[in-house]
Design an enzyme around this catalytic site. Sequence first.
Site, short mmCIF file in Angstrom:
data_model
loop_
_atom_site.label_atom_id
_atom_site.label_comp_id
_atom_site.label_asym_id
_atom_site.label_seq_id
_atom_site.Cartn_x
_atom_site.Cartn_y
_atom_site.Cartn_z
N LYS A 30 -10.56 1.33 -2.48
CA LYS A 30 -9.74 1.85 -3.61
C LYS A 30 -10.27 2.10 -4.83
CE LYS A 30 -7.26 0.52 0.47
NZ LYS A 30 -7.60 1.23 1.53
N SER A 78 0.67 -1.15 -0.07
CA SER A 78 0.08 0.14 -0.08
C SER A 78 0.72 1.25 0.10
CB SER A 78 -0.93 0.03 1.15
OG SER A 78 -0.15 -0.15 2.50
N HIS A 106 -5.17 -3.24 -3.25
CA HIS A 106 -4.55 -2.27 -4.38
C HIS A 106 -4.35 -2.82 -5.59
CE1 HIS A 106 -4.12 1.03 -1.43
NE2 HIS A 106 -3.82 0.13 -0.65
C1 LIG Z 1 -3.48 -3.28 1.89
C2 LIG Z 1 -4.63 -2.83 2.91
N1 LIG Z 1 -5.37 -3.75 3.42
C3 LIG Z 1 -6.31 -3.08 3.91
C4 LIG Z 1 -7.00 -2.01 4.02
C5 LIG Z 1 -7.85 -1.65 4.76
O1 LIG Z 1 -9.26 -1.56 4.15
P1 LIG Z 1 -10.38 -0.62 4.54
O2 LIG Z 1 -9.91 0.89 4.18
O3 LIG Z 1 -11.44 -0.99 3.70
O4 LIG Z 1 -10.62 -0.82 5.77
C6 LIG Z 1 -5.94 -0.91 3.35
C7 LIG Z 1 -6.53 0.43 3.33
O5 LIG Z 1 -6.23 1.39 4.16
C8 LIG Z 1 -5.01 -1.44 2.61
O6 LIG Z 1 -4.24 -0.47 2.18
#
Ligand SMILES: Cc1ncc(COP(=O)(O)O)c(C=O)c1O
Length: 394
Positions: free
Chosen positions: A233, A175, A203
């Site tokens: 995203k 991320s 992502h």
């Molecule tokens: C790799 C990854 N997994 C999980 C999440 C969490 O997702 P959410 O924003 O839907 O809670 C994010 C985002 O912030 C992320 O970048």
Amino acid sequence: MSEWSERLQQRQAAGLYRQQAMHRGAQGRELSTADGRMYLNFCSNDYLGLAADPAVIAALCAGAQRYGVGAGSSHLVCGHQQIHAELENFLCQWTGRQRALLFSSGWLANLAVVAGLTGKGEVVLQDRLNHASLLDAVAMANASLRRYAHADSAAAQRQLERRKTRLLITDAVFSMDGDQAPLAALSALASTHAALLAVDDAHGIGVLGDQGQGWGAGFSQEEVPLLVLTFGKALGTQGACVLGSEEMIDWLTQSARPYIYTTALSPALAAATLESAQRAQQDHWRRSALQERIRYFRTGAAALGLPLQKSATAIQPLLIGAAAKAQEISHRLLQQGIWVTAIRPPTVPAGTSRLRITLSVAHTLQDIDRLLTALAAVWPPDDAAGSEGDAADA
Ligand SMILES: Cc1ncc(COP(=O)(O)O)c(C=O)c1O
């Protein structure tokens, strides 16, 4: 001075203080702040421009008319509606998985996978740069966290050889770095060492793959038994999904507390997500336009001698080092009408604060030219700020 004021002051002094900036209007190529100033937006995860797409908004409204806004209860009481099932079926077909389970955020989905599939003392092996939700989930599961060097399958192998591992879990696209996990190697290792492999494709979904099915779904269900997708995203909505075999998803339905003890995903959001996922699958032009913008940025940045990372995705970080310096550079870009938030510890390791530039199909090539001109004016960052900010947080 109270304990909390003192702690807050320390954060500020270290360049690690965080605060919300209030924006008016929807996600898009520009952001407008409360004082009416406009900025080019280079830090949103709305890679495919779907967050404010008219068809997605119309689907949200139609979904709310038909199913209501709130689900009224958890999925297992009476909150699971037809639109949830339709979305699950679509996601299964898109990614080639047997069954899906919806969550109201990616954070909850990751908690569910780790806590639902591991137990007290069992080893969960993770890439060092995995998302915070995966790392935190291990504590909730009372499991034992082991980490390997970033994207290093040989390091993962050494760990797997050393101790019995229940779950190997990785971001598919990292991320804060934009690079991709070595999934083929990790899948082979997991199979050799009888560990379960789970992949968080927050992502990659919508962005990678010939149908936008992501990086994780480029591998079969046998190769990647558990897949997490998030909707906030590239799909431009909110919520998440865990996909896998009938039995494994049924087990999560029975056991995962972040699924059982929370209100079901809004049915209106499920309707919007179904529309945006269909757009993401079918609108190949969005993916090719995004790729064109990524290439354009990388070519221009390389010509300026900017320190590009090994990323073929919409996430294009520029590493700076000290937190205070990253923040200063971010402020100087703001003065030129460019919004790129500085990413600092603990989101990234100490000493690797950065500008996390993200590109979107919503940008024009002229927008990227403006970004490059602004970057040229602030680069290279001088070393005057030192590394005190990161040391305080390390
Ligand atoms: C790799 C990854 N997994 C999980 C999440 C969490 O997702 P959410 O924003 O839907 O809670 C994010 C985002 O912030 C992320 O970048």
